[in-house]
Design an enzyme around this catalytic site. Structure first.
Site, PDB file in Angstrom:
ATOM      1  N   GLY A 187     121.793 -17.361  47.104  1.00 20.22           N
ATOM      2  CA  GLY A 187     122.157 -17.575  48.577  1.00 20.22           C
ATOM      3  C   GLY A 187     123.621 -17.167  48.736  1.00 20.22           C
ATOM      4  N   HIS A 247     148.782 -35.200  26.709  1.00 21.02           N
ATOM      5  CA  HIS A 247     150.075 -34.435  26.827  1.00 21.02           C
ATOM      6  C   HIS A 247     150.290 -33.067  25.967  1.00 21.02           C
ATOM      7  CE1 HIS A 247     154.354 -33.772  27.876  1.00 21.02           C
ATOM      8  NE2 HIS A 247     154.546 -33.688  26.620  1.00 21.02           N
TER       9      HIS A 247
HETATM   10  P1  FAD Z   1     122.821 -20.622  51.460  1.00 19.14           P
HETATM   11  O1  FAD Z   1     123.631 -20.474  50.048  1.00 19.14           O
HETATM   12  O2  FAD Z   1     123.424 -20.165  52.712  1.00 19.14           O
HETATM   13  O3  FAD Z   1     121.437 -20.160  51.081  1.00 19.14           O
HETATM   14  C1  FAD Z   1     120.323 -20.049  51.944  1.00 19.14           C
HETATM   15  C2  FAD Z   1     119.425 -19.050  51.595  1.00 19.14           C
HETATM   16  O4  FAD Z   1     118.321 -18.979  52.453  1.00 19.14           O
HETATM   17  C3  FAD Z   1     120.011 -17.851  51.589  1.00 19.14           C
HETATM   18  O5  FAD Z   1     119.809 -17.018  50.280  1.00 19.14           O
HETATM   19  C4  FAD Z   1     118.936 -17.064  52.595  1.00 19.14           C
HETATM   20  O6  FAD Z   1     118.742 -15.496  52.368  1.00 19.14           O
HETATM   21  C5  FAD Z   1     117.453 -17.800  52.564  1.00 19.14           C
HETATM   22  N1  FAD Z   1     116.714 -17.703  53.959  1.00 19.14           N
HETATM   23  C6  FAD Z   1     117.405 -18.027  54.958  1.00 19.14           C
HETATM   24  N2  FAD Z   1     116.321 -17.878  55.934  1.00 19.14           N
HETATM   25  C7  FAD Z   1     115.180 -17.598  55.273  1.00 19.14           C
HETATM   26  C8  FAD Z   1     113.977 -17.664  55.585  1.00 19.14           C
HETATM   27  N3  FAD Z   1     113.207 -17.688  56.676  1.00 19.14           N
HETATM   28  N4  FAD Z   1     113.004 -17.272  54.543  1.00 19.14           N
HETATM   29  C9  FAD Z   1     113.451 -17.215  53.211  1.00 19.14           C
HETATM   30  N5  FAD Z   1     114.726 -17.232  52.672  1.00 19.14           N
HETATM   31  C10 FAD Z   1     115.662 -17.587  53.833  1.00 19.14           C
HETATM   32  N6  FAD Z   1     131.416 -23.632  48.879  1.00 19.14           N
HETATM   33  C11 FAD Z   1     131.907 -24.226  47.956  1.00 19.14           C
HETATM   34  O7  FAD Z   1     131.651 -25.339  47.566  1.00 19.14           O
HETATM   35  N7  FAD Z   1     132.998 -23.735  46.881  1.00 19.14           N
HETATM   36  C12 FAD Z   1     133.658 -22.537  47.342  1.00 19.14           C
HETATM   37  O8  FAD Z   1     134.565 -22.056  46.696  1.00 19.14           O
HETATM   38  C13 FAD Z   1     133.003 -21.819  48.393  1.00 19.14           C
HETATM   39  N8  FAD Z   1     133.520 -20.475  48.772  1.00 19.14           N
HETATM   40  C14 FAD Z   1     132.853 -19.860  49.881  1.00 19.14           C
HETATM   41  C15 FAD Z   1     133.400 -18.796  50.202  1.00 19.14           C
HETATM   42  C16 FAD Z   1     132.904 -18.008  51.204  1.00 19.14           C
HETATM   43  C17 FAD Z   1     133.576 -16.659  51.658  1.00 19.14           C
HETATM   44  C18 FAD Z   1     131.972 -18.558  51.800  1.00 19.14           C
HETATM   45  C19 FAD Z   1     131.369 -17.576  53.133  1.00 19.14           C
HETATM   46  C20 FAD Z   1     131.232 -19.710  51.591  1.00 19.14           C
HETATM   47  C21 FAD Z   1     131.892 -20.641  50.583  1.00 19.14           C
HETATM   48  N9  FAD Z   1     131.462 -21.834  50.131  1.00 19.14           N
HETATM   49  C22 FAD Z   1     131.881 -22.419  49.142  1.00 19.14           C
HETATM   50  C23 FAD Z   1     130.182 -22.302  50.904  1.00 19.14           C
HETATM   51  C24 FAD Z   1     129.014 -22.086  50.233  1.00 19.14           C
HETATM   52  O9  FAD Z   1     128.608 -20.594  50.014  1.00 19.14           O
HETATM   53  C25 FAD Z   1     127.767 -22.711  51.059  1.00 19.14           C
HETATM   54  O10 FAD Z   1     128.065 -24.054  51.256  1.00 19.14           O
HETATM   55  C26 FAD Z   1     126.388 -22.962  50.244  1.00 19.14           C
HETATM   56  O11 FAD Z   1     126.200 -21.508  49.982  1.00 19.14           O
HETATM   57  C27 FAD Z   1     125.471 -23.588  50.969  1.00 19.14           C
HETATM   58  O12 FAD Z   1     124.356 -23.677  50.318  1.00 19.14           O
HETATM   59  P2  FAD Z   1     122.918 -23.520  50.931  1.00 19.14           P
HETATM   60  O13 FAD Z   1     121.866 -23.693  49.916  1.00 19.14           O
HETATM   61  O14 FAD Z   1     122.753 -24.624  51.988  1.00 19.14           O
HETATM   62  O15 FAD Z   1     122.634 -22.363  51.774  1.00 19.14           O
END
Ligand code: FAD
Length: 477
Positions: A38, A456
């Site tokens: 993701g 420490h």
């Molecule tokens: P996502 O990781 O967004 O995954 C969702 C997945 O669903 C994606 O792979 C997408 O392709 C898939 N998808 C969407 N629609 C469909 C569909 N219809 N059919 C099939 N697949 C689909 N968080 C931290 O905790 N620590 C950090 O240091 C941090 N740094 C970050 C830095 C940046 C630059 C960014 C942008 C974000 C950061 N985050 C960080 C936030 C973190 O990336 C997200 O909170 C996390 O990825 C959310 O996870 P998720 O599984 O909800 O969604």
């Protein structure tokens, strides 16, 4: 018959939910339209931290003399080499997730999921084919994409999303970052360290304007940015941007959103820069999901609502992670934890998701780690509180590694000395916050930590010193 579980989205929410459901005996299919891992693995946490690590190492080279090292010759970052290293790590991690899925007998369907009706999901495969899958329980973990602002839309060359930033093949000479939130501040330090002239434009009156980040942390961060010559324009918005050959002209305005009662007059109305990076929010990936086919409503922006069991208004349909929006907490580890709760409940349990002890890790320079309430939040909730601070420079380890900047703050309830919040800004704060998270999770008092022996010389001593101070028996701090 085992429960048929479909998980849509293979990010840290979705793949963890799939693993937990499979471990509990579910017959699990995970549908992912892009790469496993993701946003977190491909466009967020991991690539940005790989870049941050290189920026840290580069800065250490620049101050090699402080460590008793004489450098001969030129030291400079190599972006193509950094991108190659990043891509290799991401590939290894993706393969690791795929192997975990396989080991746990989870079927991975590569394609875009569209809910067809109650109990049925279509997978739209890239080659144009379609596959129909049946579910008993559905877990939606589709996450978000970068928010594109119509007044200064991404062109991916000059006006960049966070995805574009993570693919740059050159270090920009200058970069304006819209948004002084977590992502904007992290990139500001990375690019400043690598040699870019960086300006942050933030609509609110402080950097990291999040309730969970104590105001003292924002103040110290601003000081550190000034030391590094990062310009910070608070109470300011970007109104529009024009691209003229290789320069972006950014038009600024006084922010109508600021919480500052005396918004300042702007010194300049137009700023030129090589790149404009837009880090002001995320858009939910829910529009084409077919939610209406099962009568599942979203907020006007497209966020999905769930109850404390991570279940939506449609029985048997759960949602987790970033797709829940800013009403919850948009972090990878929160998505994973919500994923475990949703999977357990989909498999017949009745677990509740708690957000009381969620650590926040912000990879600025120095790093920030937060957990529990800020001082302002604790007071707002009616607690009679006391706050104590200790500076990182009091630690022998901070002196030894030449990382003196930073402070730690503990907020306790006056009568019981129970820890309500811990806010750290200093070297390795993102690791150090783990102890405070456990303390808050277990309802510990400052005394409990003060009676714990800390090795420490370590930076972990900061928690010991802070707790001793909160108990009225400070040693060094
Ligand atoms: P996502 O990781 O967004 O995954 C969702 C997945 O669903 C994606 O792979 C997408 O392709 C898939 N998808 C969407 N629609 C469909 C569909 N219809 N059919 C099939 N697949 C689909 N968080 C931290 O905790 N620590 C950090 O240091 C941090 N740094 C970050 C830095 C940046 C630059 C960014 C942008 C974000 C950061 N985050 C960080 C936030 C973190 O990336 C997200 O909170 C996390 O990825 C959310 O996870 P998720 O599984 O909800 O969604």
């Amino acid at each position: 018959m085992p429960t048929k579980i479909i998980v849509i989205g293979g990010g840290p929410g979705g793949y963890v939910a799939a693993l937990r459901a499979a471990a509990l005996g579910g017959n699990v299919t995970l549908i992912e339209k892009e790469n496993l891992g993701g946003t977190c693995l491909n466009w967020g946490c991991i690539p940005s931290k790989i870049m941050k690590n290189t920026a840290d190492i580069f800065l250490n080279f620049l101050k090699a003399e402080n460590f008793g090292i004489t450098l001969k010759g030129n030291v400079q970052p190599d972006m193509p080499a950094l991108m190659e290293k990043k891509n290799k790590i991401l590939d290894t991690q993706r393969k690791g997730i795929a192997a975990l899925l396989q080991k746990n007998k989870i079927v991975l369907e590569q394609g875009r999921a569209v809910i067809k009706s109650s109990g049925l999901v279509d997978v739209m495969v890239e080659d144009g084919s379609k596959k129909e899958l049946v579910y008993d329980k559905l877990i939606i973990a589709t996450g978000t994409k970068p928010l594109n602002v119509l007044d200064f839309p991404f062109d991916h060359q000059h006006i960049l999303s966070s995805n574009d930033i993570l693919q740059l093949s050159e270090i920009p000479e200058s970069i304006i970052i819209v948004g002084g939130g977590v992502i904007g501040c992290e990139f500001a330090f990375i690019f400043s360290a690598m040699g870019s002239r960086v300006t942050i434009v933030e609509a609110m009156s402080r950097l990291l304007p999040l309730p969970s980040v104590d105001e003292d942390i924002s103040k110290l961060l601003l000081r550190e940015m000034k030391k590094r010559k990062i310009s910070v324009l608070c109470d300011t918005i970007v109104k529009s941007a024009d691209i003229n050959t290789d320069i972006v002209s950014v038009h600024l305005g006084v922010s109508p959103f600021t919480d500052n009662s005396r918004p300042k007059k702007l010194k300049t109305l137009v700023l030129d820069s090589q790149k404009l990076a837009v880090c002001i929010g995320r858009t939910p990936l829910s529009a084409d999901l077919g939610l209406d086919q099962i009568g599942l409503d979203t907020s006007p922006q497209g966020w999905i609502e769930v109850d404390e069991h991570m279940e939506t208004s449609v029985p048997g349909v759960y949602a987790i992670g970033d797709i829940l929006g800013p009403q919850r907490i948009m972090l990878a580890h929160v998505a994973s934890h919500e994923g475990m709760i949703a999977a357990q409940n989909a498999m017949g349990e009745k677990d509740v998701m708690s957000y009381e002890a969620v650590p926040g890790a912000i990879f600025t320079m120095p790093e920030i780690g937060t957990v529990g309430l800020s001082e302002a939040e604790a007071k707002k909730k009616g607690y009679d509180v006391q706050a104590f601070s200790v500076n990182f420079r009091t630690l022998g380890k901070a002196q030894a590694i030449d990382e003196l900047a930073g402070t730690a703050k503990m907020i306790v309830e006056k009568e019981s000395n129970k820890i309500l919040g811990v806010h750290l800004i200093g070297a390795h704060a993102t690791d150090l916050i783990a102890e405070a998270t456990l303390a808050i999770q277990k309802g510990l008092s400052a005394g409990d930590i003060a009676h714990t022996i800390h090795a420490h010389p370590t930076l972990a001593e900061i928690m010991g010193e802070l707790s001793l101070k909160a108990c009225g028996t400070p040693i060094h701090g």
